[in-house]
Each structure stands twice: as structure tokens, then as C-alpha cells.
Write a protein that holds these residues in place. Structure first.
Motif, PDB file in Angstrom:
ATOM      1  N   GLY A   9      -4.615  -0.694   6.004  1.00 52.82           N
ATOM      2  CA  GLY A   9      -3.381   0.072   5.922  1.00 52.82           C
ATOM      3  C   GLY A   9      -3.011   0.438   4.498  1.00 52.82           C
ATOM      4  N   MET A  10      -2.011   1.307   4.399  1.00 53.44           N
ATOM      5  CA  MET A  10      -1.454   1.693   3.104  1.00 53.44           C
ATOM      6  C   MET A  10       0.065   1.717   3.209  1.00 53.44           C
ATOM      7  SD  MET A  10      -1.902   5.219   0.878  1.00 53.44           S
ATOM      8  CE  MET A  10      -3.574   4.832   0.345  1.00 53.44           C
ATOM      9  N   ILE A  11       0.733   1.263   2.168  1.00 53.14           N
ATOM     10  CA  ILE A  11       2.189   1.274   2.137  1.00 53.14           C
ATOM     11  C   ILE A  11       2.667   2.674   1.750  1.00 53.14           C
ATOM     12  CG2 ILE A  11       4.249   0.317   1.051  1.00 53.14           C
ATOM     13  CD1 ILE A  11       2.653  -2.287   0.623  1.00 53.14           C
ATOM     14  N   LEU A  12       3.365   3.333   2.660  1.00 51.13           N
ATOM     15  CA  LEU A  12       3.885   4.670   2.416  1.00 51.13           C
ATOM     16  C   LEU A  12       5.239   4.634   1.717  1.00 51.13           C
ATOM     17  CD1 LEU A  12       3.098   6.457   5.816  1.00 51.13           C
ATOM     18  CD2 LEU A  12       1.702   6.403   3.732  1.00 51.13           C
ATOM     19  N   ALA A  13       5.998   3.584   1.937  1.00 52.23           N
ATOM     20  CA  ALA A  13       7.318   3.462   1.321  1.00 52.23           C
ATOM     21  C   ALA A  13       7.702   1.990   1.298  1.00 52.23           C
ATOM     22  CB  ALA A  13       8.358   4.271   2.100  1.00 52.23           C
ATOM     23  N   GLN A  44      10.237 -14.993  -7.315  1.00 52.74           N
ATOM     24  CA  GLN A  44       9.265 -15.102  -8.396  1.00 52.74           C
ATOM     25  C   GLN A  44       8.001 -15.842  -7.988  1.00 52.74           C
ATOM     26  OE1 GLN A  44       9.253 -13.699 -11.475  1.00 52.74           O
ATOM     27  NE2 GLN A  44      11.080 -12.583 -10.789  1.00 52.74           N
ATOM     28  N   ASN A  45       8.103 -16.767  -7.069  1.00 51.97           N
ATOM     29  CA  ASN A  45       6.934 -17.563  -6.667  1.00 51.97           C
ATOM     30  C   ASN A  45       6.275 -17.055  -5.383  1.00 51.97           C
ATOM     31  OD1 ASN A  45       8.973 -18.259  -4.917  1.00 51.97           O
ATOM     32  ND2 ASN A  45       8.618 -20.478  -5.023  1.00 51.97           N
ATOM     33  N   SER A  46       6.633 -15.818  -4.957  1.00 51.59           N
ATOM     34  CA  SER A  46       6.062 -15.292  -3.719  1.00 51.59           C
ATOM     35  C   SER A  46       4.566 -15.034  -3.882  1.00 51.59           C
ATOM     36  CB  SER A  46       6.759 -13.990  -3.332  1.00 51.59           C
ATOM     37  OG  SER A  46       6.086 -13.365  -2.256  1.00 51.59           O
ATOM     38  N   ARG A  47       3.794 -15.414  -2.871  1.00 50.69           N
ATOM     39  CA  ARG A  47       2.357 -15.164  -2.904  1.00 50.69           C
ATOM     40  C   ARG A  47       2.034 -13.682  -2.707  1.00 50.69           C
ATOM     41  NH1 ARG A  47      -0.069 -15.854   2.634  1.00 50.69           N
ATOM     42  NH2 ARG A  47       1.656 -16.075   4.109  1.00 50.69           N
ATOM     43  N   PHE A  48       3.044 -12.899  -2.313  1.00 54.23           N
ATOM     44  CA  PHE A  48       2.853 -11.466  -2.135  1.00 54.23           C
ATOM     45  C   PHE A  48       3.403 -10.662  -3.316  1.00 54.23           C
ATOM     46  CE2 PHE A  48       3.345 -12.575   2.588  1.00 54.23           C
ATOM     47  CZ  PHE A  48       1.989 -12.805   2.716  1.00 54.23           C
ATOM     48  N   MET A  49       3.777 -11.324  -4.395  1.00 58.59           N
ATOM     49  CA  MET A  49       4.330 -10.641  -5.553  1.00 58.59           C
ATOM     50  C   MET A  49       3.361  -9.558  -6.034  1.00 58.59           C
ATOM     51  SD  MET A  49       6.817 -10.430  -7.821  1.00 58.59           S
ATOM     52  CE  MET A  49       7.710 -11.979  -7.707  1.00 58.59           C
ATOM     53  N   GLY A  50       3.851  -8.331  -6.167  1.00 59.43           N
ATOM     54  CA  GLY A  50       3.034  -7.228  -6.645  1.00 59.43           C
ATOM     55  C   GLY A  50       2.136  -6.599  -5.602  1.00 59.43           C
ATOM     56  N   MET A  51       2.171  -7.088  -4.365  1.00 60.75           N
ATOM     57  CA  MET A  51       1.286  -6.577  -3.328  1.00 60.75           C
ATOM     58  C   MET A  51       1.986  -5.651  -2.338  1.00 60.75           C
ATOM     59  SD  MET A  51      -1.079  -9.867  -2.357  1.00 60.75           S
ATOM     60  CE  MET A  51      -2.016 -10.744  -3.609  1.00 60.75           C
ATOM     61  N   THR A  52       3.256  -5.371  -2.582  1.00 59.63           N
ATOM     62  CA  THR A  52       4.024  -4.581  -1.607  1.00 59.63           C
ATOM     63  C   THR A  52       4.624  -3.332  -2.242  1.00 59.63           C
ATOM     64  OG1 THR A  52       5.961  -5.997  -2.018  1.00 59.63           O
ATOM     65  CG2 THR A  52       4.546  -6.570  -0.149  1.00 59.63           C
ATOM     66  N   ASP A  53       3.908  -2.756  -3.211  1.00 55.46           N
ATOM     67  CA  ASP A  53       4.363  -1.518  -3.835  1.00 55.46           C
ATOM     68  C   ASP A  53       3.802  -0.312  -3.076  1.00 55.46           C
ATOM     69  OD1 ASP A  53       5.764  -2.817  -5.879  1.00 55.46           O
ATOM     70  OD2 ASP A  53       3.958  -2.998  -7.107  1.00 55.46           O
ATOM     71  N   MET A  54       4.458   0.812  -3.231  1.00 58.60           N
ATOM     72  CA  MET A  54       4.041   2.054  -2.594  1.00 58.60           C
ATOM     73  C   MET A  54       2.614   2.412  -2.984  1.00 58.60           C
ATOM     74  SD  MET A  54       6.217   5.583  -2.745  1.00 58.60           S
ATOM     75  CE  MET A  54       5.882   6.983  -1.675  1.00 58.60           C
ATOM     76  N   SER A  94       3.679  11.150  -3.361  1.00 56.93           N
ATOM     77  CA  SER A  94       4.853  10.920  -2.515  1.00 56.93           C
ATOM     78  C   SER A  94       4.929  11.963  -1.398  1.00 56.93           C
ATOM     79  CB  SER A  94       6.127  10.959  -3.361  1.00 56.93           C
ATOM     80  OG  SER A  94       6.133   9.916  -4.314  1.00 56.93           O
ATOM     81  N   TYR A  95       4.571  13.190  -1.735  1.00 58.91           N
ATOM     82  CA  TYR A  95       4.528  14.247  -0.727  1.00 58.91           C
ATOM     83  C   TYR A  95       3.452  13.953   0.315  1.00 58.91           C
ATOM     84  CZ  TYR A  95       3.465  18.880   1.222  1.00 58.91           C
ATOM     85  OH  TYR A  95       3.208  19.935   2.070  1.00 58.91           O
ATOM     86  N   PHE A  96       2.294  13.484  -0.133  1.00 59.06           N
ATOM     87  CA  PHE A  96       1.229  13.113   0.808  1.00 59.06           C
ATOM     88  C   PHE A  96       1.714  12.015   1.757  1.00 59.06           C
ATOM     89  CE2 PHE A  96      -2.303  14.248  -2.497  1.00 59.06           C
ATOM     90  CZ  PHE A  96      -1.929  15.574  -2.425  1.00 59.06           C
TER      91      PHE A  96
END
Length: 221
Positions: A9-13, A44-54, A94-96
Motif C-alpha cells: 500500500g501507499m499512504i495517500l493522506a 516519541q517512542n513509537s515504533r512507527f515513528m516516521g513511517m506514516t507520512d504521505m 498530491s494531485y496524483f
């Protein structure tokens, strides 16, 4: 919903939600476009830190809630960080994402659209490929994936444009951007893509308005 979904998958937003959570809109190969809650991801201690950006692309492990999914695990293979740091490329991307969001719904197969946006972001991230060509190809292939492509225009077009349209329709995803056109063909291809997008993709996209306001028009060279 199945209890557990393991899918590309890919994060769209991505939106901040409550104090520590995020609400994501994820385009997946297996269950289409879904809402996903990433609980505690902003700690700050989340194991998903930085993995949930668009635009983050990878493998997502999701478990079903009553009306949405929750993030259980994720392995990101491409963050597309350079795109997020370039204003023009970010506008195109973003348009895509908006077009993908419009085209795919929950519980429908999203593999073709997922591969298209991934390959298109790769092309957008390649300096030797013009942004407006990436957009034209993306718009036209989206119309084709949606099953409403009418074929080349009935009016006379240049041979190079007809050849480019044939390539966009039939090429495998890896070879989708493996062609070059001269400027006059580029202009005609962009014009056709814009016409078909207006005719067959009738959503209203704020990202497209922003692109126009910033002067990132593709119809003229």
C-alpha cells in the motif's frame, strides 16, 4: 472486513488525530482505499515513528475495527522524501494522490492504481523525465484503468502523439515512462490528457487548483 489484512500500500493522506494518533488514507493492493488509524504513532517512542507520512510505500498489516482499520505493522520500502521536499513535485504528487483517491473505493482491487502511482512517483523523482509528461501519462493511464478510455481523439493528431497514446495504453508498468517526445507532441499529449481528465474524471481537486495558482500548468509548454 477480514480480521487481519497484509497488503502492499501507499499512504495517500495523513492527518493528526487526537493527541498521539494519526488517521491515514491508504491505497492498498487488496482492499482498495481504506481509512487506517495509527494509534500512538506521534509518541516519541513509537515504533512507527516516521513511517506514516504521505507517499510512504510498503507493506501494511491492518486489523479491522468497526468502521475502519487499525495499523498493526508496517515495513516501508520507499518514503519518497525528495518529492516531499520539492514544492513543484509535491504539488504534482498530491494531485496524483487525489486522482487515486477518486478512482479507488474500499473493497475493490487497487493493485493497478497502486502500481501506477508508485511508478509515477518514481518518474516524478527522476530529473530526466519532465513533470508534465508524468502528469499526462498518469491522467491518461488512470482513465484507462477506470475503463472509460475512448481511444485516440477522432480529430487529426500527430503521428508521434498517436504513438505515445498507444504506448501509454499497452506498456507494462515498468516501461510506462520509457519514451521521449518532441515539444509539439508533448503539448498535444498534455492537451488530450487534460481534455480526457475533464470529461471522464469529474471530481473536483483542490490540489489541481493549487497547481494552477502556482503556475504548474501542463497544457502549454
Amino acid at each position: 472486513m477480514n480480521d487481519i489484512i497484509d497488503t502492499a500500500g501507499m499512504i495517500l493522506a495523513a492527518y493528526d488525530y487526537s493527541e498521539y494518533d494519526k488517521r491515514l488514507r491508504v491505497l492498498t493492493a487488496d482492499v482498495g482505499k481504506v481509512t487506517v488509524f495509527a494509534r500512538g504513532v506521534r509518541r516519541q517512542n513509537s515504533r512507527f515513528m516516521g513511517m506514516t507520512d504521505m507517499f510512504s510505500f510498503g507493506n501494511f498489516c491492518l486489523f479491522a475495527g468497526k468502521s475502519a482499520y487499525n495499523l498493526s505493522g508496517v515495513e516501508i520500502s520507499n518514503y519518497f522524501e525528495d518529492i516531499r521536499q520539492d514544492m513543484e513535485k509535491m504539488c504534482f504528487a498530491s494531485y496524483f494522490a487525489d486522482l487515486a483517491d477518486y478512482s479507488v473505493h474500499e473493497n475493490m482491487e487497487g493493485k493497478d492504481m497502486l502500481l501506477l502511482i508508485y511508478r509515477s512517483l518514481q518518474a516524478l523523482d527522476t530529473d530526466s523525465i519532465e513533470n508534465r509528461l508524468v502528469r499526462a501519462v498518469y491522467e491518461l493511464r488512470t482513465v484507462m484503468i477506470n475503463g472509460v478510455y475512448p481511444g485516440p481523439p477522432s480529430r487529426s493528431i500527430m503521428a508521434g502523439t498517436a504513438s505515445a497514446l498507444g504506448h501509454i495504453e499497452t506498456a507494462g508498468i515498468k516501461d510506462l515512462f520509457s519514451f521521449k517526445v518532441r515539444d509539439e507532441v508533448m503539448d498535444e499529449l498534455c492537451t488530450i490528457a487534460d481534455e480526457y481528465r475533464k470529461r471522464y474524471i469529474q471530481g473536483s481537486f483542490r490540489s489541481l487548483d493549487v497547481m494552477s495558482e502556482l503556475g504548474y500548468s501542463t497544457v502549454q509548454g
